[in-house]
Design a protein around this motif. Structure first.
Motif, PDB file in Angstrom:
ATOM      1  N   UNK A 135       7.371   8.004  -1.758  1.00  0.00           N
ATOM      2  CA  UNK A 135       8.578   8.237  -2.585  1.00  0.00           C
ATOM      3  C   UNK A 135       9.079   9.661  -2.447  1.00  0.00           C
ATOM      4  N   UNK A 136       8.147  10.574  -2.235  1.00  0.00           N
ATOM      5  CA  UNK A 136       8.528  11.969  -2.014  1.00  0.00           C
ATOM      6  C   UNK A 136       9.463  12.065  -0.807  1.00  0.00           C
ATOM      7  N   UNK A 137       9.142  11.339   0.279  1.00  0.00           N
ATOM      8  CA  UNK A 137       9.988  11.402   1.475  1.00  0.00           C
ATOM      9  C   UNK A 137      11.348  10.738   1.235  1.00  0.00           C
ATOM     10  N   UNK A 138      11.385   9.832   0.296  1.00  0.00           N
ATOM     11  CA  UNK A 138      12.674   9.237  -0.089  1.00  0.00           C
ATOM     12  C   UNK A 138      13.409  10.107  -1.113  1.00  0.00           C
ATOM     13  N   UNK A 139      12.784  11.205  -1.465  1.00  0.00           N
ATOM     14  CA  UNK A 139      13.305  12.125  -2.500  1.00  0.00           C
ATOM     15  C   UNK A 139      13.512  11.386  -3.821  1.00  0.00           C
ATOM     16  N   UNK A 140      12.559  10.522  -4.111  1.00  0.00           N
ATOM     17  CA  UNK A 140      12.622   9.770  -5.367  1.00  0.00           C
ATOM     18  C   UNK A 140      11.268   9.891  -6.065  1.00  0.00           C
ATOM     19  N   UNK A 141      11.282   9.669  -7.349  1.00  0.00           N
ATOM     20  CA  UNK A 141      10.015   9.615  -8.082  1.00  0.00           C
ATOM     21  C   UNK A 141       9.430   8.222  -7.942  1.00  0.00           C
ATOM     22  N   UNK A 142       8.143   8.155  -7.782  1.00  0.00           N
ATOM     23  CA  UNK A 142       7.524   6.839  -7.707  1.00  0.00           C
ATOM     24  C   UNK A 142       6.113   6.959  -7.165  1.00  0.00           C
ATOM     25  N   UNK A 143       5.386   5.856  -7.263  1.00  0.00           N
ATOM     26  CA  UNK A 143       4.029   5.834  -6.737  1.00  0.00           C
ATOM     27  C   UNK A 143       3.027   6.298  -7.770  1.00  0.00           C
ATOM     28  N   UNK A 144       1.799   5.823  -7.588  1.00  0.00           N
ATOM     29  CA  UNK A 144       0.722   6.201  -8.500  1.00  0.00           C
ATOM     30  C   UNK A 144      -0.404   6.919  -7.767  1.00  0.00           C
TER      31      UNK A 144
ATOM     32  N   UNK B 231       0.839  -1.207   0.000  1.00  0.00           N
ATOM     33  CA  UNK B 231       0.000   0.000   0.000  1.00  0.00           C
ATOM     34  C   UNK B 231       0.875   1.259   0.000  1.00  0.00           C
ATOM     35  N   UNK B 232       1.993   1.202   0.738  1.00  0.00           N
ATOM     36  CA  UNK B 232       2.870   2.346   0.934  1.00  0.00           C
ATOM     37  C   UNK B 232       3.633   2.647  -0.354  1.00  0.00           C
ATOM     38  N   UNK B 233       4.125   1.570  -0.960  1.00  0.00           N
ATOM     39  CA  UNK B 233       4.917   1.747  -2.177  1.00  0.00           C
ATOM     40  C   UNK B 233       4.088   2.356  -3.315  1.00  0.00           C
ATOM     41  N   UNK B 234       2.789   2.227  -3.232  1.00  0.00           N
ATOM     42  CA  UNK B 234       1.923   2.805  -4.276  1.00  0.00           C
ATOM     43  C   UNK B 234       1.683   4.305  -4.092  1.00  0.00           C
ATOM     44  N   UNK B 235       2.083   4.825  -2.945  1.00  0.00           N
ATOM     45  CA  UNK B 235       1.765   6.221  -2.630  1.00  0.00           C
ATOM     46  C   UNK B 235       2.884   7.149  -3.078  1.00  0.00           C
ATOM     47  N   UNK B 236       2.526   8.204  -3.801  1.00  0.00           N
ATOM     48  CA  UNK B 236       3.496   9.232  -4.169  1.00  0.00           C
ATOM     49  C   UNK B 236       4.162   9.817  -2.922  1.00  0.00           C
ATOM     50  N   UNK B 237       3.389   9.947  -1.843  1.00  0.00           N
ATOM     51  CA  UNK B 237       3.916  10.541  -0.607  1.00  0.00           C
ATOM     52  C   UNK B 237       5.122   9.756  -0.090  1.00  0.00           C
TER      53      UNK B 237
ATOM     54  N   UNK C 153      -2.408   9.209  -4.791  1.00  0.00           N
ATOM     55  CA  UNK C 153      -2.268  10.452  -4.047  1.00  0.00           C
ATOM     56  C   UNK C 153      -3.584  10.693  -3.314  1.00  0.00           C
ATOM     57  N   UNK C 154      -3.871   9.852  -2.357  1.00  0.00           N
ATOM     58  CA  UNK C 154      -5.164   9.962  -1.677  1.00  0.00           C
ATOM     59  C   UNK C 154      -5.020   9.886  -0.175  1.00  0.00           C
ATOM     60  N   UNK C 155      -6.031   9.324   0.445  1.00  0.00           N
ATOM     61  CA  UNK C 155      -6.076   9.261   1.910  1.00  0.00           C
ATOM     62  C   UNK C 155      -4.898   8.462   2.479  1.00  0.00           C
ATOM     63  N   UNK C 156      -4.524   7.379   1.818  1.00  0.00           N
ATOM     64  CA  UNK C 156      -3.412   6.563   2.323  1.00  0.00           C
ATOM     65  C   UNK C 156      -2.121   7.372   2.346  1.00  0.00           C
ATOM     66  N   UNK C 157      -1.910   8.137   1.300  1.00  0.00           N
ATOM     67  CA  UNK C 157      -0.708   8.962   1.223  1.00  0.00           C
ATOM     68  C   UNK C 157      -0.684  10.022   2.316  1.00  0.00           C
TER      69      UNK C 157
END
Lengths: 206, 206
Positions: free
Chosen positions: A45-54, A37-43, A56-60
């Motif tokens: 990858x943002x904290x890892x300073x990397x691009x990734x995730x699809x 669930x986490x790996x799917x969140x843009x949030x 951007x909702x409540x989970x993020x």
């Protein structure tokens, strides 16, 4: 005032990590199943300073929220050793207090992440983390054994678990050997998505 | 077509029952903690043909629903022995197939409850339960070991768990030794109340 929290993904059968954990096999290789669930969140990858995730909702938002509220981290030596070899620089953006018997100079990273190696137990780590957190919360990052130590010492105020719809069958359970007489628990929040169920509990000392 | 289901209360640390179970100590004495949400529901006491309960809401509807959909029960010998001495007459209002090595004549109660003692394993019990259920669902009532046998045989279609906000620290876990390669799980429904979190999962064979 700082709260002491943890925020952990587990499998439906309660496992925080798999078997045969180690630096070459972080979390026993089950992170992909527990943290999908986490790996799917843009949030994330943002904290890892990397691009990734699809997504951007409540989970993020939950990822952003726990990151924002945390002012210092405490973790066990095994989790640190698993991460040391692979975490990107400045992942935590705060002081991280590592419980270990090893004497070691602080590891100050570029940015605002620094690891301090604490040899005299959880209360000492907590005291240092409180000073560092400056009113923000202290997150007990893991592993399971470290979280259990804090739970059984009556030191946790609140926690979030994220229960993935998966059986692992074996490994290291998050809630193992918990002292049943330390806390009353209160359900604070329940959020669900396809990939996990987020459950937040508040603890009050018995 | 009949589904094979279970519907069980567990503690937050995953326990289905406590230590030292037996007819004098059903469920190891932890039922009050795990099933508190149930005991508060008028629906629960109605099925026991007794007065009791204060609440008549969504939680109660879940009790009615699982009762209504179930056409036959399967249970282990230990759960039966614990209940035999204390259950009110005609509790199940259906055929109950008890897995045991003991040879025993059926115990036909007043009303529509009958216990049949099955000596030749879970597949035999299931075959008989299917005939008896007449298109309704078959509920694997417990204990944990019986549910695990059905899970690991790949025979469960769906389950409901009710996670009480309580740590028990020891006892018998519902999800212990589950074969991780048997099923994919899907989150179907999440409902919460102050006393428990209801989680429904659907299983599909891998």
């Amino acid at each position: 005032m700082s709260k002491i929290i943890f925020d952990s993904g587990i499998s439906l059968d309660g496992y925080f990590a798999g078997d045969n954990r180690g630096p070459q096999n972080p979390m026993g290789g089950v992170s992909g199943q527990i943290h999908q669930w986490m790996f799917k969140q843009k949030a994330f990858w943002k904290h890892l300073k990397m691009d990734g995730g699809q997504e951007q909702g409540e989970d993020g938002k939950l990822i952003d929220a726990v990151f924002a509220r945390t002012g210092a981290y405490i973790m066990g030596k095994r989790m640190f050793e698993e991460g040391e070899v692979s975490w990107p620089e400045d992942l935590y953006q705060a002081d991280v207090f590592v419980l270990t018997h090893e004497k070691r100079e602080p590891w100050i990273q570029k940015g605002t992440t620094a690891f301090y190696f604490i040899n005299d137990g959880i209360h000492s780590a907590l005291e240092k983390a409180k000073k560092s957190a400056n009113g923000k919360d202290i997150r007990i990052q893991g592993g399971a054994n470290t979280i259990q130590q804090f739970l059984n010492a009556g030191l946790i105020d609140e926690f979030f678990i994220h229960v993935a719809p998966v059986f692992l069958g074996s490994g290291i359970r998050l809630f193992d050997g918990i002292d049943k007489d330390k806390f009353d628990l209160q359900i604070m929040e329940v959020l669900t998505s396809d990939l996990t169920t987020h459950l937040r509990y508040k603890l009050s000392k018995k």
